[in-house]
Design a protein around this motif. Structure first.
Motif, mmCIF file in Angstrom:
data_model
loop_
_atom_site.group_PDB
_atom_site.id
_atom_site.type_symbol
_atom_site.label_atom_id
_atom_site.label_comp_id
_atom_site.label_asym_id
_atom_site.label_seq_id
_atom_site.Cartn_x
_atom_site.Cartn_y
_atom_site.Cartn_z
ATOM 1 N N ALA A 268 21.163 -39.510 5.455
ATOM 2 C CA ALA A 268 20.752 -38.999 6.762
ATOM 3 C C ALA A 268 19.311 -38.491 6.813
ATOM 4 C CB ALA A 268 21.710 -37.896 7.204
ATOM 5 N N ASN A 269 18.814 -37.921 5.726
ATOM 6 C CA ASN A 269 17.455 -37.358 5.758
ATOM 7 C C ASN A 269 16.384 -38.379 5.372
ATOM 8 O OD1 ASN A 269 17.332 -34.887 6.915
ATOM 9 N ND2 ASN A 269 17.526 -33.703 5.025
ATOM 10 N N LEU B 145 15.194 -40.649 7.238
ATOM 11 C CA LEU B 145 14.281 -40.806 8.370
ATOM 12 C C LEU B 145 14.139 -39.486 9.129
ATOM 13 C CD1 LEU B 145 15.733 -44.141 9.739
ATOM 14 C CD2 LEU B 145 13.403 -43.860 8.891
ATOM 15 N N PRO B 146 13.086 -38.722 8.832
ATOM 16 C CA PRO B 146 12.918 -37.460 9.568
ATOM 17 C C PRO B 146 12.617 -37.741 11.050
ATOM 18 C CG PRO B 146 11.431 -37.608 7.669
ATOM 19 C CD PRO B 146 11.996 -38.967 7.890
ATOM 20 N N ILE B 147 13.078 -36.832 11.910
ATOM 21 C CA ILE B 147 12.808 -36.957 13.350
ATOM 22 C C ILE B 147 12.135 -35.668 13.777
ATOM 23 C CG2 ILE B 147 13.848 -37.357 15.620
ATOM 24 C CD1 ILE B 147 14.758 -39.476 13.764
ATOM 25 N N PRO C 260 16.819 -42.491 15.313
ATOM 26 C CA PRO C 260 16.343 -43.406 14.259
ATOM 27 C C PRO C 260 16.527 -44.885 14.569
ATOM 28 C CG PRO C 260 17.629 -41.644 13.304
ATOM 29 C CD PRO C 260 17.624 -41.430 14.773
ATOM 30 N N LYS D 3 25.941 -31.427 1.590
ATOM 31 C CA LYS D 3 24.667 -32.114 1.340
ATOM 32 C C LYS D 3 23.731 -31.304 0.446
ATOM 33 C CE LYS D 3 24.385 -35.961 3.999
ATOM 34 N NZ LYS D 3 24.097 -37.295 3.422
ATOM 35 N N TYR E 22 21.334 -29.509 1.335
ATOM 36 C CA TYR E 22 19.955 -29.595 1.819
ATOM 37 C C TYR E 22 19.230 -28.255 1.695
ATOM 38 C CZ TYR E 22 20.769 -34.189 4.043
ATOM 39 O OH TYR E 22 21.030 -35.504 4.306
ATOM 40 N N ASP F 140 25.791 -39.013 7.470
ATOM 41 C CA ASP F 140 24.956 -40.219 7.484
ATOM 42 C C ASP F 140 25.368 -41.118 8.653
ATOM 43 O OD1 ASP F 140 23.945 -39.197 5.150
ATOM 44 O OD2 ASP F 140 25.098 -40.527 3.832
ATOM 45 N N VAL G 271 24.426 -39.548 12.116
ATOM 46 C CA VAL G 271 22.981 -39.592 12.377
ATOM 47 C C VAL G 271 22.569 -41.015 12.750
ATOM 48 C CG1 VAL G 271 20.712 -39.419 11.252
ATOM 49 C CG2 VAL G 271 22.358 -37.560 11.039
ATOM 50 N N ARG H 277 17.378 -30.096 14.200
ATOM 51 C CA ARG H 277 16.390 -30.433 13.169
ATOM 52 C C ARG H 277 15.485 -29.249 12.892
ATOM 53 N NH1 ARG H 277 16.612 -35.898 11.019
ATOM 54 N NH2 ARG H 277 18.176 -36.872 12.337
ATOM 55 N N GLY I 231 11.347 -32.073 10.587
ATOM 56 C CA GLY I 231 11.995 -33.329 10.968
ATOM 57 C C GLY I 231 13.293 -33.562 10.229
ATOM 58 N N TYR I 232 13.560 -32.722 9.231
ATOM 59 C CA TYR I 232 14.810 -32.871 8.491
ATOM 60 C C TYR I 232 15.939 -32.098 9.183
ATOM 61 C CZ TYR I 232 12.004 -35.101 4.944
ATOM 62 O OH TYR I 232 11.169 -35.968 4.298
ATOM 63 N N LEU I 233 17.165 -32.434 8.795
ATOM 64 C CA LEU I 233 18.326 -31.830 9.448
ATOM 65 C C LEU I 233 18.432 -30.336 9.156
ATOM 66 C CD1 LEU I 233 20.597 -34.825 8.634
ATOM 67 C CD2 LEU I 233 20.299 -33.942 10.957
#
Lengths: 242, 646
Positions: free
Chosen positions: A139-140, A142-144, A188, B87, B89, B128, B131, B139, B143-145
């Protein structure tokens, strides 16, 4: 508080409908739909057919409820679904007119219930990201940008209730369509279907919805405050991708 | 009905290899043959929509049904807070093992290790998938979650889309499903409700449905049936569930031989808007995420309960969660928080509306969060929830604290399923909240969405395919006798409802009375005597229901009163089983708090020696005398410990 209610009754899609008048006492803390429930309890006990209306979550998110109250879809409170209207909002209006959504593409099923399956068919025409289960990347990867994600979210909050159609002089579903396109065009995989705007608009036309003439009434009744700027986005994508 | 040993079919070997190995051992149907098989999926919320989309993509012929006017309206849409995934993160030490452990501990060690590990393992793939589908998760500026923490967890592993995570995840699954409808692999029917299961001996081969618009009964034959019809919290009448949520599909399957597991395990959610009136139709949940920044308190002195909260000075406030559970504070798990709130209100320190002589509410206060983080930061996080609260109560939570009280929110009980999510009926699967879940006694926040999607996207596609690979495609024409039988029992039920001998009470009125009985006897606290009394009351009221239920209008068209009556009739039977199960479980466990089994400090006292099992009930032909089967739980990788949040 005692209310006089004029409610649209129609026994079936091909039957003639008309307003019928009822009187009910309701407390200010009761929700609009609880007031309708109370009326129905009375009708059932009298042996009459209760008033059919759609509802489910009663917390403003499922999009089922759909009454036109005194001429406004979802009633007088802005940015609010019918189920979240409370009788205290109607303290000063003792006579209420309650009608179903009216649009050719939303045929009446019974009383206040209309058939909104046209919205489902519009989504089926391309309102999705064509990705199979299990084939997504991490999931990470592609940063948005936060701003982009927030804008996408604003469009994605559409609950598909159809108030935009009900209020539009053209009975257009453009705001609904544009919200979906704005949502999916920036995430994305959004670039995966460049023809999405054309496909959805074609489906919308095919279902019998009118086209947009910029009345902007849709924006004013949308319970989720979807902006007409979504329509600008949609139009830009439509012409960019011709 | 036959006697049998309950076999969970849980694989052996190292936990982390079990699902991989099981998938390898599962059979697959060759792509060319898949369209010869039909799978029925009833209910199209998170579990049902994701399962049908995935099975459709694989090439199976899928038939889906929902009672709403569109699959996009399933009650999964109302889930606010978030979805968990391991995850890591945040680099705060999260891992599949930690999520597994937190989940199994949160379930008070009444779940299977294999299932819960698989759930934790699949959690990352769900994110995944979502998204990639365009679910607009929150976000960071990078830009990351983004992540936040949630009740019962000490790490930040909850992914969220403002307060509308369920809606966004459901739309993702609904859109994937819509794509398959357009492709022709899924045939969907909305406004349609399952009435009966069609059985061929011990195997499910289809369903009878009622078209809610025309009133017509229809039969559908398939190679297997998957029930993803959600939970039964509405048994209590007042709950946070959508009004249409019901038990009918799983209950009718139960009466055809599917065992019903742990029916008494109901999750009570601590942060709901308190009830304000007698004719209220539902309760509204305020996301648990609010407890990240909101501080829960009640007045120290009874005399202060009628004062405005702003007028109660700091030293006269009891921040009781922080006082009682210093290490978790306001983030203790749901059952702990709910019981603490009840305790305070039972002491007479509740605030707000009085219901039956008791003030049922405590404060959830954001004053300090607003002071520390600023108005904008709080609005960014919780703005829509605050608006919702203000809409319902006409009070502004930015200025005065919210009032909250626990409400029934989720049911952990449901149809017993094995590791393949198959019930004790051959060919009948149950996914999401409709099964008895991987959690046992008590779910943690943000894990329900995870389970629905794990079942639908990843587990059912494997296990349903395995089942189909072992059978030849069925032929509809072979089942006319079975269809007739199921059809006639559906018809006779509708006839009895429409023609009660002394019609005088509405289905809703019966439902309200039933809900009251259940809430007092089998709600936040249970005792032997209250449960026994409730069972008698339910039986009496049920008898009255069939004698006095009044439904106007006809059965031949759209009749919402008839729909409701059918569901209430099933709740009347299920509620008795819930009380029987609660009576049988002589321990406190998760949300099941038996007052006879509490420690001196009032904490829940589990009894692992005698009750470390899943209670699976079989319908015996007599609702009041079901047969109990026990699936004993074994813990090889974790050691059941006391759940202590202090």
């Amino acid at each position: 508080m005692i209310f006089k209610l004029n409610i649209w009754r129609q026994s079936g899609p091909d039957k003639k409908g008309d307003f019928e008048t009822y009187e009910i006492e309701a407390s200010e803390d009761s929700s609009f739909l609880e007031m309708m429930d109370a009326l129905n309890e009375k009708l059932i006990l009298q042996g009459d057919d209760p008033i059919a209306f759609d509802f489910d979550c009663r917390e403003g998110i499922c999009g089922s409820c759909n009454l036109v109250i005194n001429g406004t879809p979802h009633g007088k409170q802005r940015a609010t679904t019918t189920c979240q209207q409370y009788m205290r909002d109607y303290k000063d209006e003792k006579e209420l007119w309650i009608e179903p959504w009216r649009a050719t593409a939303f045929p009446i099923i019974k009383d206040l219930i209309v058939d909104r399956s046209a919205f489902d068919r519009i989504i089926q025409a391309g309102g999705y990201i064509p990705i199979r289960t299990g084939s997504a990347c991490e999931a990470n990867t592609l940063p948005i940008d936060k701003q982009v994600a927030d804008d996408a979210f604003d469009a994605a909050t559409c609950i598909g209730c159809g108030a935009c159609v009900a209020v539009c002089p053209n009975a257009s579903a453009t705001l609904f369509v544009a919200a979906k396109i704005s949502h999916l065009s920036v995430l994305p995989q959004g670039g995966m279907d460049k023809q999405r705007p054309a496909k959805l608009l074609k489906a919308m036309e095919h279902e019998g919805f009118g086209s947009c003439s910029n009345y902007r009434e849709c924006e004013s009744v949308c319970p989720k405050e979807i902006k007409v700027s979504a329509i600008t986005t949609m139009n830009r994508l439509l012409y960019q991708n011709r | 009905m036959s006697e049998f040993e309950l076999d969970s079919h849980a694989p052996k070997g190292p936990l982390q290899d079990r699902w991989k190995q099981h998938k390898y051992n599962s059979r697959v149907v060759s792509p060319a043959n898949r369209k010869k098989y039909t799978v029925i999926v009833v209910g199209t919320g998170l579990a049902g929509a994701s399962a049908s989309a995935s099975l459709g993509e694989m090439g199976f012929n899928v038939k889906t049904f929902c009672f709403q006017d569109s699959p996009r309206r399933a009650h999964s849409i109302a889930a606010q807070g978030g979805i968990n995934a391991a995850k890591n993160y945040q680099n705060d030490g999260d891992s599949v093992w930690r999520l597994f452990y937190d989940t199994i501990k949160g379930g008070d060690f009444r779940a299977r290790e294999s299932n819960v590990f698989r759930l934790a393992e699949l959690s990352t793939a769900i994110i995944d998938q979502a998204v990639a589908q365009g679910v607009p998760f929150a976000r960071e500026y990078s830009g990351y979650l983004a992540n936040r923490s949630f009740g019962g967890a000490q790490v930040s592993r909850t992914f969220y889309a403002r307060g509308q995570t369920g809606q966004q995840l459901l739309l993702g699954a609904y859109q994937a499903m819509s794509r398959q409808i357009a492709e022709g692999t899924i045939t969907h029917q909305s406004r349609c409700e399952m009435q009966e299961l069609i059985m061929d001996g011990d195997r499910a081969v289809g369903i009878i449905t009622r078209d809610l618009v025309t009133g017509e009964l229809e039969s559908h034959i398939a190679d297997c049936v998957v029930l993803c019809t959600g939970g039964y919290s509405n048994a209590f009448y007042l709950s946070t569930n959508a009004k249409g949520c019901n038990t009918s599909a799983i209950w009718r399957a139960h009466k055809k031989g599917a065992l019903f597991a742990n029916p008494c395990f109901t999750q009570i959610h601590p942060t709901c808007i308190p009830q304000h009136g007698e004719l209220q139709s539902k309760l509204t949940l305020m996301s648990e995420s609010l407890r990240n920044d909101g501080r829960v308190w009640a007045p120290k002195n009874k005399a202060d309960c009628d004062k405005r909260p702003e007028d109660i000075p700091e030293q006269d406030r009891d921040y009781f969660l922080e006082r009682m559970y210093p290490s978790f504070g306001n983030l203790v798990p749901r059952d702990i928080a709910s019981r603490a709130v009840k305790l305070i209100c039972d002491e007479g320190r509740g605030v707000g509306f009085e219901i039956e002589g008791k003030k049922l509410g405590v404060y959830l206060d954001f004053a300090q969060a607003i002071k520390k983080q600023g108005f904008d930061a709080v609005e960014e996080k919780y703005g829509n929830l605050f608006e919702m609260y203000q809409r319902i109560t006409a009070e502004n939570p930015y200025e005065t604290p919210m009032r909250i009280y626990p409400a029934v929110h989720y049911t952990m009980g449901g149809l017993w399923v094995d590791y393949n999510l198959m019930t004790t009926i051959d060919g009948l699967f149950a996914g999401g909240e409709a099964n008895f879940s991987d959690h046992g006694a008590n779910r943690l926040g943000a894990s329900a969405l995870m389970q629905g999607l794990a079942d639908g996207y990843f587990i059912l596609p494997t296990t349903v395919a395995d089942f189909l690979a072992k059978h030849k495609p069925v032929k509809a024409e072979n089942y006319s006798m079975q269809i007739d039988e199921a059809m006639s029992s559906a018809k006779s039920r509708i006839d009895s409802l429409m023609n009660a001998p002394e019609p005088s009470v509405t289905p809703d009125e019966f439902h309200r009375q039933l809900g009251q009985i259940l809430w007092h006897a089998c709600g936040m606290a249970r005792t032997k005597s209250s449960l026994e009394k409730a069972i008698n009351e339910i039986q009496t009221l049920r008898e009255q229901f069939w004698r006095k239920v009044k439904i106007s209008g006809s059965e031949g068209g759209l009749n919402q009163t008839l729909e409701r009556a059918g569901r209430v009739a099933d709740f009347f039977e299920l509620t008795e089983l819930m009380c029987i199960d609660a009576l049988d479980r002589e321990e406190s466990c998760g949300c099941h708090a038996r007052e006879e089994h509490l420690t001196e400090e009032g904490e829940a006292k589990r009894n692992d020696m005698d009750y470390s099992y899943v209670a699976a009930w079989q319908y015996s032909g007599d609702i009041s005398h079901p047969t109990l089967y026990r699936e004993y739980l074994h813990f090889d990788f974790v050691r059941p410990s006391i759940r202590n949040y202090q």
